[in-house]
Motif scaffolding. Structure first.
Motif, PDB file in Angstrom:
ATOM      1  N   ARG A  15     -51.125  19.918  21.326  1.00  0.00           N
ATOM      2  CA  ARG A  15     -50.202  18.978  20.677  1.00  0.00           C
ATOM      3  C   ARG A  15     -48.904  19.674  20.296  1.00  0.00           C
ATOM      4  O   ARG A  15     -48.760  20.888  20.517  1.00  0.00           O
ATOM      5  N   GLY A  16     -47.975  18.896  19.743  1.00  0.00           N
ATOM      6  CA  GLY A  16     -46.735  19.441  19.193  1.00  0.00           C
ATOM      7  C   GLY A  16     -45.876  20.177  20.213  1.00  0.00           C
ATOM      8  O   GLY A  16     -45.775  19.796  21.382  1.00  0.00           O
ATOM      9  N   ILE A  17     -45.263  21.262  19.752  1.00  0.00           N
ATOM     10  CA  ILE A  17     -44.325  22.027  20.580  1.00  0.00           C
ATOM     11  C   ILE A  17     -45.036  22.596  21.810  1.00  0.00           C
ATOM     12  O   ILE A  17     -44.500  22.554  22.928  1.00  0.00           O
ATOM     13  N   GLY A  18     -46.258  23.091  21.617  1.00  0.00           N
ATOM     14  CA  GLY A  18     -47.005  23.690  22.733  1.00  0.00           C
ATOM     15  C   GLY A  18     -47.254  22.691  23.852  1.00  0.00           C
ATOM     16  O   GLY A  18     -47.124  23.019  25.042  1.00  0.00           O
ATOM     17  N   ASN A  35     -54.094  25.933  26.462  1.00  0.00           N
ATOM     18  CA  ASN A  35     -55.090  26.467  25.525  1.00  0.00           C
ATOM     19  C   ASN A  35     -55.224  25.544  24.313  1.00  0.00           C
ATOM     20  O   ASN A  35     -54.239  25.001  23.831  1.00  0.00           O
ATOM     21  N   SER A  38     -59.525  23.341  18.897  1.00  0.00           N
ATOM     22  CA  SER A  38     -60.456  22.275  18.507  1.00  0.00           C
ATOM     23  C   SER A  38     -60.126  20.921  19.154  1.00  0.00           C
ATOM     24  O   SER A  38     -60.980  20.046  19.201  1.00  0.00           O
ATOM     25  N   VAL A  64     -57.359  31.865  19.307  1.00  0.00           N
ATOM     26  CA  VAL A  64     -56.536  33.041  19.596  1.00  0.00           C
ATOM     27  C   VAL A  64     -56.549  34.092  18.480  1.00  0.00           C
ATOM     28  O   VAL A  64     -56.015  35.180  18.664  1.00  0.00           O
ATOM     29  N   ALA A  91     -49.433  29.070  19.439  1.00  0.00           N
ATOM     30  CA  ALA A  91     -50.374  28.607  18.411  1.00  0.00           C
ATOM     31  C   ALA A  91     -49.957  29.137  17.039  1.00  0.00           C
ATOM     32  O   ALA A  91     -49.568  30.301  16.913  1.00  0.00           O
ATOM     33  N   TYR A 155     -46.182  32.554   5.695  1.00  0.00           N
ATOM     34  CA  TYR A 155     -45.600  32.124   6.984  1.00  0.00           C
ATOM     35  C   TYR A 155     -44.357  32.958   7.316  1.00  0.00           C
ATOM     36  O   TYR A 155     -44.177  33.411   8.452  1.00  0.00           O
ATOM     37  N   PRO A 185     -37.542  28.358  16.234  1.00  0.00           N
ATOM     38  CA  PRO A 185     -37.163  26.961  15.981  1.00  0.00           C
ATOM     39  C   PRO A 185     -36.793  26.743  14.523  1.00  0.00           C
ATOM     40  O   PRO A 185     -37.332  27.393  13.625  1.00  0.00           O
ATOM     41  N   GLY A 186     -35.869  25.812  14.305  1.00  0.00           N
ATOM     42  CA  GLY A 186     -35.612  25.309  12.954  1.00  0.00           C
ATOM     43  C   GLY A 186     -36.657  24.245  12.660  1.00  0.00           C
ATOM     44  O   GLY A 186     -37.822  24.396  13.016  1.00  0.00           O
TER      45      GLY A 186
END
Ligand code: NAP
Length: 247
Positions: A15-18, A35, A38, A64, A91, A155, A185-186
């Motif tokens: 999902r998302g950016i990946g 990859n 879950s 990972v 990830a 983070y 990324p912003g």
């Protein structure tokens, strides 16, 4: 865009950016290994979407943060395709809390998911890509690793570490024909930022010169460039994609 290599592993691509990076790279003719940890169904949907538009995709499950699992996944790909040309360490997780309330466990979880996993991927690719003396790796970092953010000491440390580590890998691996770069990324519209309250989003947008959050495709385009032959003289670079929020 031109790519000398033929396949790519994108971590956290369910999902998302990946997921968008996977779709964009498949659009350039690369076979994409999606990859997931879950989200099996979500990963399958991305694979179906890619195949429906004429692209090539396969799914590979691995946590990972687990060295054995991650390296085994890379070995599976090399055994199946005879090589691994490109890796996107995408990830990542957040576990936000003000520092005074953050447990060492929450700190370490984020370091493990964002920084240690990236080290495992960078190290394994050095081994497997080194044999062919060709490869390009892009680490997905964050603007927060450059400018800090309240509530995100874990983070920020993990992504600042990714930036520094990318430069060190670039210097170690250049002689073997392998390039390492990072994208920071912003604020990008994904599940990770979906949780933010509208007023918080509006406050962030006020400070972004381009006045909006970014789209995953705007990150995917930068990643494609850094993986491709068009960036053949770029290594150890940290590319900001943030609408001008931090320059
Ligand atoms: P997201 O929507 O929350 O997706 C995260 C992805 O990472 C999911 O596919 C998730 O898989 C996977 N993942 C997490 N831990 C994993 C693990 N241990 N093993 C394998 N996969 C794992 O996040 P996103 O917004 O797309 O973020 C992607 C990357 O961009 C992250 O590195 C993030 O730090 C970075 N970033 C995002 C933003 C933003 O504004 N969104 C800004 C700067 C940087 P499961 O579903 O299986 O958990």
């Amino acid at each position: 865009m031109n790519f000398t290599g033929s396949n790519v592993l994108v971590t956290g691509a369910s999902r998302g950016i990946g997921a968008q990076i996977a779709k964009t790279l498949a659009g350039y003719g690369l076979k994409v290994w999606i990859n997931y940890r879950s989200g099996a169904e979500a990963a399958q949907k991305i694979q179906e979407e890619i195949e429906a538009s004429g692209g090539k995709a396969a799914i590979i499950k691995a946590d990972v943060t687990n060295e054995e699992e991650f390296v085994a996944a890379i070995k599976t790909i090399v055994d199946a395709d005879g090589e691994l040309s490109y890796l996107v360490n995408n990830a990542g997780i957040t576990k936000d809390k003000l520092a005074l309330r953050m447990s060492v466990e929450d700190f370490n979880d984020v370091i493990s998911a964002n920084l240690t996993s990236t080290f495992i991927g960078c190290k394994a690719s050095l081994k497997f890509m080194g044999k062919k003396r060709f490869g390009s790796i892009v680490n997905i970092s964050s603007i927060v690793g450059e400018m800090g953010n309240p509530g995100q000491t874990n983070y920020a440390a993990s992504k600042g570490g990714v930036n520094a580590m990318t430069k060190a890998f670039a210097k170690e691996a250049a002689a073997r024909g392998i390039r390492y770069n990072a994208v920071t990324p912003g604020f990008i519209q994904t599940d990770m930022t979906h949780e933010l309250k509208d007023e918080v989003k509006a406050e962030y947008e006020k400070n972004i010169p381009l006045s909006r959050f970014g789209n995953p495709s705007e990150i995917a385009d930068a990643v494609a460039f850094l993986l491709s032959d068009h960036s053949s003289y770029i290594t150890g670079e940290i590319l900001k994609v943030n609408g001008g929020l931090y320059v």
